[in-house]
Design an enzyme around this catalytic site. Structure first.
Site, PDB file in Angstrom:
ATOM      1  N   LYS A 175      22.444  25.293  53.619  1.00  0.00           N
ATOM      2  CA  LYS A 175      22.170  26.672  54.002  1.00  0.00           C
ATOM      3  C   LYS A 175      20.688  26.778  54.380  1.00  0.00           C
ATOM      4  O   LYS A 175      19.804  26.801  53.529  1.00  0.00           O
ATOM      5  CB  LYS A 175      22.462  27.649  52.855  1.00  0.00           C
ATOM      6  CG  LYS A 175      22.206  29.121  53.234  1.00  0.00           C
ATOM      7  CD  LYS A 175      21.198  29.717  52.285  1.00  0.00           C
ATOM      8  CE  LYS A 175      20.668  31.062  52.690  1.00  0.00           C
ATOM      9  NZ  LYS A 175      19.996  31.164  53.991  1.00  0.00           N
ATOM     10  N   SER A 229      11.012  30.864  47.226  1.00  0.00           N
ATOM     11  CA  SER A 229      10.150  31.713  46.409  1.00  0.00           C
ATOM     12  C   SER A 229      10.395  31.503  44.922  1.00  0.00           C
ATOM     13  O   SER A 229      11.465  31.058  44.486  1.00  0.00           O
ATOM     14  CB  SER A 229      10.386  33.186  46.752  1.00  0.00           C
ATOM     15  OG  SER A 229      11.665  33.602  46.318  1.00  0.00           O
ATOM     16  N   GLU A 250      11.686  23.674  44.229  1.00  0.00           N
ATOM     17  CA  GLU A 250      10.318  23.635  44.709  1.00  0.00           C
ATOM     18  C   GLU A 250       9.950  25.046  45.133  1.00  0.00           C
ATOM     19  O   GLU A 250      10.604  25.629  45.996  1.00  0.00           O
ATOM     20  CB  GLU A 250      10.167  22.658  45.883  1.00  0.00           C
ATOM     21  CG  GLU A 250      10.265  21.195  45.498  1.00  0.00           C
ATOM     22  CD  GLU A 250       9.170  20.742  44.559  1.00  0.00           C
ATOM     23  OE1 GLU A 250       8.099  21.389  44.512  1.00  0.00           O
ATOM     24  OE2 GLU A 250       9.379  19.746  43.850  1.00  0.00           O
ATOM     25  N   CYS A 284       3.423  25.466  51.370  1.00  0.00           N
ATOM     26  CA  CYS A 284       3.324  25.619  49.915  1.00  0.00           C
ATOM     27  C   CYS A 284       2.185  24.792  49.347  1.00  0.00           C
ATOM     28  O   CYS A 284       1.704  25.058  48.241  1.00  0.00           O
ATOM     29  CB  CYS A 284       4.642  25.256  49.244  1.00  0.00           C
ATOM     30  SG  CYS A 284       5.240  23.601  49.636  1.00  0.00           S
ATOM     31  N   GLU A 383       0.035  33.893  45.453  1.00  0.00           N
ATOM     32  CA  GLU A 383       0.275  33.152  46.684  1.00  0.00           C
ATOM     33  C   GLU A 383       0.410  34.123  47.855  1.00  0.00           C
ATOM     34  O   GLU A 383       1.220  35.051  47.818  1.00  0.00           O
ATOM     35  CB  GLU A 383       1.547  32.313  46.563  1.00  0.00           C
ATOM     36  CG  GLU A 383       1.788  31.429  47.759  1.00  0.00           C
ATOM     37  CD  GLU A 383       2.988  30.515  47.600  1.00  0.00           C
ATOM     38  OE1 GLU A 383       2.926  29.372  48.067  1.00  0.00           O
ATOM     39  OE2 GLU A 383       3.998  30.950  47.006  1.00  0.00           O
TER      40      GLU A 383
END
Length: 481
Positions: A175, A229, A250, A284, A383
Site C-alpha cells: 500500500k 508518522s 520507521e 526522515c 519534526e
C-alpha cells in the site's frame, strides 16, 4: 492495467479496476496531472490478502534460483529505465531530477542486492550438548506481509521493503502513500512481468483508513512493515501486537548536526545545507537542528546565510534547480506554520521564510534558517519535515552532545570536527541508530542496516542482510542418530 491516464490495482496477477480514482498532481506544476490512480475498497484489499495467502505455500518453498532471477530482472529493468522513472518521480514528488534519478538507481541496486541474497541464504549446523544429537538452525519466510510506504521516497522505500520480502519467500501486499502512487504503480508493472507467480506480489492503492487499516487488522497478514508518522506508527504497533503479528516501524526524526570549533568551516556549511535543505528537507534523516559551539558560531551563521543565497528553488525538472517544491499544499501549510512558530518564539530569521515565485504554479518555499534559537523551542523539538532549520549555540562539545541526545527521537546524528577524540566519543555516545562524521545526516547506503532508536524506530532494522530479522522466522531442528 492502464487506460490512457487511468492506472489500476494489481491483485492476484491481474490489473483490477478501482472503486474510485484520484488524480496525481505535479507539485512543481499544478496544471500537470500524471494520471488517475485507483483507490481500492475493502473487498479488493481482502482479495489481495487472500491471493497472497494462497500463493505463499508454493512461493516460500520455491527454488532460490527462480527467486534470484525474478528479482534480478526487476533490478535490471529499473536501472535501464532510470531516467524515465526518475522523471516520473520528479514530477510526482518534487525531488530534483538528479536526486530522483539517484533514488531510482538506488531502487534498482536494492533489487540486485537481494537477488544475490537469495543465493546466500544460510543457517547453522551445530552439535547438541547431548551425544548422538545434532542441531540445525534455519530461517523460513514470515508469511504474508503488508507494506505501507510514505510519500517522500516513492520508489526507494517500496523497493527496500518489497525486495527482501520476496527474496526470503514472503508474499506481499503493498500500500503506497496515496499522495504518490505513480512510482509504486510503475514498480508494480515491472514486477508483474518479472516471472513471479500470481498472488506473490499485489499492489493495492488507496487511503490509509481503508487499505492500511484492513492490512493491519487482518488475521491473514503475518507482519506489517510501516514507514510514516509517529502517531500512525504507534497505533499500528498496538493493533499488531494485540493479535501477535510481527511489526516493523520507521517513523520520525529530529536529527542533530553538531558543528565544533575545530570543524572545517566550508565543509561544515556544505554538509549542513545538504542535510537540512536538499530534497526540500523532506527526509526522515534530514537535520533541522544545527548545534554549534561558541567559538565557530558567528562565522558559521554568516557562512550559512551567504551559502543559502546561491540555492536555487524551482521546477524539479528544470536544469540548475537545487531544491524543488514542497510535496503538497498541506505540507506547505505545515512548513509555514512552523516558520511562524519560530518567529513567535523569538528565534531570529536569518534566511528565507516565505514563498518563492517561479515560472509555474507550485508549492515553492524558500529554504529557511533561524538562529538564536533555544533548545526548548518547538522548532528545536518537533519534526517539521520541510526546508526549515535552526541554529542553537552551545558552549562546548559536552553541551552539544547533551543537547543532541535530548530528544524523543534517535534516527540519525552528525558531527563536524577534525578531532579524532570527539569523533570517536560521539560515535559511541550518540543516542541515534546512525551516526555521521563529517558527512550529511541524510545519506545512507542500501547494503547496510537502516534504522533508529527511541521514538524513531521499533522492531528490527531495514536494508542489508539485517532485513532478514523481520522477514524471516527462526526454526531450530534437532536430529537424532
Amino acid at each position: 492495467m492502464a487506460d490512457a491516464k487511468r492506472f489500476d490495482n494489481y491483485i492476484n496477477g491481474e490489473w483490477v479496476t478501482g472503486s474510485d480514482y484520484c488524480a496525481n498532481i505535479n507539485p512543481s506544476e499544478l496544471s500537470d496531472t500524471l494520471g488517475d490512480y485507483a483507490k481500492a475498497d475493502l473487498a479488493q484489499v481482502h482479495a489481495a490478502i487472500d491471493a497472497a495467502r494462497a500463493a505463499f505455500p508454493a512461493w516460500s518453498t520455491s527454488g532460490i534460483q527462480a527467486r534470484h532471477d525474478a528479482l534480478d530482472k526487476v533490478g535490471s529493468e529499473i536501472l535501464a529505465r532510470r531516467e524515465e522513472l526518475g522523471t516520473l518521480l520528479a514530477r510526482e514528488e518534487g525531488k530534483t531530477l538528479p536526486e530522483a534519478i539517484g533514488e531510482v538507481t538506488r531502487a534498482g541496486n536494492i533489487f540486485k542486492f537481494f537477488a544475490g541474497e537469495c543465493l546466500r541464504l544460510s543457517g547453522d549446523y551445530v552439535p547438541s550438548v547431548r551425544p548422538g544429537v545434532n542441531v540445525e538452525v534455519t530461517r523460513e519466510a514470515l508469511g504474508v506481509v503488508g507494506l505501507i510506504t510514505p510519500w517522500n521516497f516513492p520508489i526507494a522505500i517500496p523497493a527496500w521493503k518489497i525486495a527482501p520480502a520476496l527474496a526470503y519467500g514472503n508474499c506481499v501486499v503493498l500500500k503506497p502513500a496515496d499522495l504518490v502512487p505513480g512510482c509504486a504503480w510503475a514498480l508494480a508493472e515491472i514486477i508483474s512481468r518479472a516471472g513471479f507467480p500470481a498472488g506473490v506480489f499485489n499492489l493495492v492503492m488507496g487511503s490509509g483508513r481503508v487499505v492500511g487499516e484492513a492490512l493491519v487488522n487482518s488475521p491473514k497478514v503475518d507482519g506489517i512493515s510501516f514507514t510514516g508518522s509517529v502517531g500512525v506508527g504507534r497505533q499500528i504497533a498496538v493493533n499488531c501486537v494485540s493479535r501477535q503479528a510481527k511489526v516493523q516501524l520507521e517513523m520520525g526524526g529530529k536529527n542533530p548536526q553538531i558543528i565544533l570549533d575545530d570543524a572545517d568551516l566550508k565543509q561544515a556549511v556544505e554538509l549542513s545545507v545538504q542535510s537540512a535543505f536538499y530534497s526540500t528537507g523532506q527526509r526522515c534523516t534530514a537535520s533541522s537542528r544545527l548545534i554549534v559551539t561558541a567559538g565557530i558560531h558567528d562565522k558559521f551563521v554568516e557562512a550559512m546565510a551567504e551559502r543559502m543565497k546561491s540555492i536555487k528553488v524551482g521546477h524539479a525538472l528544470k536544469s540548475g534547480t537545487d531544491i524543488g517544491p514542497v510535496v503538497s499544499q498541506a505540507q506547505l501549510e505545515q512548513d509555514l506554520k512552523y516558520i511562524d512558530i519560530g518567529q513567535s518564539e523569538g528565534a531570529r530569521l536569518v534566511s528565507g521564510g516565505g514563498l518563492v515565485t517561479c515560472d509555474t504554479e507550485g508549492y515553492f518555499l524558500a529554504p529557511t534558517l533561524f538562529a538564536d534559537s533555544e533548545a526548548a523551542m518547538r522548532i528545536s523539538r518537533e519534526e517539521i519535515f520541510g526546508p526549515v532549520a535552526n541554529i542553537v549555540r552551545v558552549a562546548d562539545y559536552d553541551a552539544a552532545l547533551e543537547m543532541a541526545n535530548d530528544t524523543e527521537f534517535g534516527l540519525s546524528a552528525g558531527i563536524a570536527t577534525t578531532s579524532l577524540k570527539y569523533a570517536n566519543h560521539f560515535k559511541r555516545h550518540s543516542q541515534a541508530g546512525m551516526v555521521m562524521v563529517n558527512l550529511p545526516t541524510a545519506g545512507v547506503d542500501y547494503h547496510v542496516p537502516f534504522g533508529g532508536r527511541k521514538g524513531s524506530s521499533y522492531g528490527s532494522r531495514e536494508q542489508g542482510r539485517y532485513a532478514q530479522e523481520f522477514y524471516t522466522v527462526v526454526k531450530t531442528a534437532y536430529i537424532g542418530s
